[in-house]
Design a protein around this motif. Structure first.
Motif, PDB file in Angstrom:
ATOM      1  N   UNK A  26      46.537  53.346   3.093  1.00  0.00           N
ATOM      2  CA  UNK A  26      46.445  54.138   4.317  1.00  0.00           C
ATOM      3  C   UNK A  26      45.024  54.588   4.610  1.00  0.00           C
ATOM      4  N   UNK A  60      38.407  58.998   3.213  1.00  0.00           N
ATOM      5  CA  UNK A  60      38.504  60.106   2.241  1.00  0.00           C
ATOM      6  C   UNK A  60      37.723  59.761   0.974  1.00  0.00           C
ATOM      7  N   UNK A  61      36.468  60.125   0.953  1.00  0.00           N
ATOM      8  CA  UNK A  61      35.598  59.867  -0.201  1.00  0.00           C
ATOM      9  C   UNK A  61      34.744  61.098  -0.466  1.00  0.00           C
ATOM     10  N   UNK A  91      34.419  55.545  -6.979  1.00  0.00           N
ATOM     11  CA  UNK A  91      35.585  56.170  -6.345  1.00  0.00           C
ATOM     12  C   UNK A  91      36.740  55.178  -6.222  1.00  0.00           C
ATOM     13  N   UNK A 144      40.624  55.453  -7.937  1.00  0.00           N
ATOM     14  CA  UNK A 144      41.895  55.157  -7.272  1.00  0.00           C
ATOM     15  C   UNK A 144      42.636  54.013  -7.968  1.00  0.00           C
ATOM     16  N   UNK A 191      39.674  50.829   0.324  1.00  0.00           N
ATOM     17  CA  UNK A 191      40.506  51.738  -0.470  1.00  0.00           C
ATOM     18  C   UNK A 191      41.988  51.480  -0.177  1.00  0.00           C
TER      19      UNK A 191
END
Lengths: 312, 260
Positions: free
Chosen positions: A78, A84-85, A94, A98, A145
């Protein structure tokens, strides 16, 4: 018949006293690419946030395939609102974090990260801090991501925001590729062209209400393709054309026009030329025969226009 | 899943510069506070007592005093915990956790483990700083002190855990580092004392800070009273556990109900 991936029923959400969503009910089937269209503030992002479990609905429910009521699916890709980092952390670090959460085995993590960075064109900036990336790169990073766990369901909120023209083309191509592999995609956008180019279905949102839902492509199967066709004739021939179309069992009339009609044509074999032949045999000479994908702009204007009239 | 979450949190903590700044500050401030407190001369039963002279012969007493002084360092750890949590919330990292398959229960569990982990880290730092102080005062390093003072160490750990859990619970409601920190600081240092001053025998005894302070009692006062090792009293332990479960429950409730 494809399995239902997501079902929502009468979802309502308030922000204070403002009703952001008003009784949203829809179904999404496996392999569909659903475009959620609507102007800014129409509730697109709020709806996605609710079905992702980020926001709690005030009333109503949603259920993902094999999931509990009002629970986010086990794993989903999503991009919601913004990437969102953590600004001061390196991109690949990062993604590695995840990858741990997605339970990707340790020996595969580096390889998988490399793959998604290549897919999104970010392999050269893997070791850069997120804050050092351009707006477009940040958006690509968010898509990387989302793709990390190879999810079956992908939700993208305005994924081409901030991208250059090549980036937009790449992302659209990527979404089409994912859809072709049977992934289910929900794409929120206020760009009609984007949804038309990528999606199989469109949901029209206006002021928190689901104002319309339609298929953008005929419901084809591999064995029986369906062609959506715009048939044009002189004005005087329209009545005769409509009468003749009624005689063809493979034809479904979708829209009457002053100088023709839009139909779904499902021949048992062959293509649209068979309809042309059938009409010619019945003394109807077409002045135009065009394959159409959808009239999304018309639908959008019609739906939002109707809403405005109801409002007055 | 909460374990994977904790794993990721630890990876992020060690990359967070503030964590190392706070840790170094913590290591430095404990000896400084210790020295500062020892310059204070107490008057007891008409006698002026120099604390340094009072503590010097007994390494166990020194350890107790270090723990007592370090108990005030909890505010530093709270500031770090709130800053860390709110940074993740602000940048949408918790949303990513949800997309990766974590449930809200997992998030709540990871928060409690984080609070406990931070308390253990504080204890480790105190042991490191305390060892330096004990050796500097020419005491032999005596491992038996840790056994003798095990309840005092456990009280210190619980003090940190409950205090941080309290701050985290408040922060989940406010989602504001400065606001949450100031409320905890003012409550801990001013407001609750005022309540106790107004009503010294009543419900003030059940308030959190009074009982949390009871977990790490001032060893000097205890020594005057009993000439023995000070230990956390039972009421403080029970009430602290009550507040701990209250914080855990409210954090869980807020996380289940609130938008992220």
């Amino acid at each position: 018949m494809s399995a239902t991936i997501l079902e929502t029923s009468s979802i309502t959400k308030y922000y204070g006293k403002t009703k952001a969503l008003d009784g949203i009910s829809l179904q999404l089937k496996k392999g569909q690419v659903l475009g959620i269209l609507g102007p800014n503030g129409s509730g697109k992002t709020t709806f996605l946030s609710v079905i992702l479990g980020v926001l709690r609905p005030y009333s109503g429910w949603y259920r993902w395939v094999d999931g509990d009521v009002n629970s986010a699916p086990a794993s989903i890709g999503a991009l919601l609102e913004k990437p969102c980092f953590l600004p001061g952390n390196r991109l690949q670090t990062q993604l590695y974090d995840m990858a741990i959460l997605h339970k990707i085995p340790a020996r595969h993590r580096a390889m998988r990260i490399k793959e998604v960075l290549t897919e999104t064109g970010l392999e050269d900036v893997a070791t850069k801090k997120f804050s050092a990336l351009s707006l477009g790169m940040k958006q690509r990073a968010a898509i990387a991501m989302a793709l990390l766990s190879r999810p079956d369901i992908l939700i993208l909120d305005e994924p081409t925001n901030g991208l250059d023209p090549q980036g937009i083309i790449d992302i659209r191509q990527l979404i089409r590729q994912l859809a072709a592999t049977g992934k289910t995609v929900i794409l929120a956008s206020h760009i009609l062209d984007e949804v038309e180019k990528v999606c199989t279905h469109a949901a029209f949102f206006k002021k928190g209400v689901l104002a319309g839902f339609e298929s953008l492509v005929p419901e084809s199967t591999e064995d029986n393709p369906v062609y959506r066709l715009l048939l044009e004739v002189p004005y005087t021939e329209t009545g005769k054309l409509l009468e003749c179309l009624g005689l063809n069992p493979n034809c479904v009339l979708l829209e009457k026009m002053p100088n023709g009609a839009v139909v779904d044509f499902e021949p048992s074999e062959g293509g649209p030329e068979l309809l042309n032949k059938f009409l010619a045999e019945n003394n109807i000479m077409l002045s135009g025969l065009t394959k159409v994908k959808s009239g999304i702009e018309q639908s959008f204007m019609k739906i939002t226009g109707e809403q405005q009239q109801h409002g007055h | 899943m909460a374990i994977e979450l904790l794993h990721v949190m630890i990876r992020k903590i060690v990359r967070y510069p503030l964590f190392w700044i706070v840790s170094v500050f913590f290591l430095l401030i404990i000896p400084m506070l210790y020295r500062f407190f020892l310059t204070i001369d107490l008057t007891f039963a008409g006698q002026q007592i120099n604390l340094l002279a009072f503590l010097t012969p007994d390494s166990a007493s020194v350890w107790q005093y270090i723990l007592f002084v370090a108990s005030y360092g909890v505010y530093v750890m709270i500031l770090f915990a709130l800053s860390f949590i709110n940074r993740d919330l602000r940048e949408g990292i918790w949303r990513q956790y949800l997309f990766a398959g974590s449930s809200r229960n997992d998030l709540a569990l990871a928060l409690w483990l984080f609070s406990l982990g931070l308390s253990l880290w504080a204890l480790l730092l105190v042991v490191l700083a305390g060892s330096g102080i004990v050796l500097r005062q020419s005491h032999a390093f005596n491992a038996a002190d840790f056994i003798e003072l095990r309840l005092f160490f456990a009280g210190f750990l619980l003090h940190y855990f409950v205090f941080i859990a309290l701050a985290v619970a408040l922060n989940m409601l406010l989602r504001n580092t400065i606001m949450s920190f100031l409320i905890i600081l003012l409550w801990g240092l001013v407001a609750e004392s005022a309540v106790r001053w107004i009503d010294p025998t009543g419900f003030a005894h059940y308030l959190p800070v009074y009982n949390l302070n009871g977990l790490v009692p001032n060893p000097i006062l205890a020594l005057f009273d009993r000439s023995s090792v000070a230990e956390p009293d039972t009421q403080s332990v029970v009430m602290s556990l009550f507040w701990l479960f209250g914080c855990i429950g409210s954090t869980y409730y807020v996380l289940r109900r609130k938008d992220l």
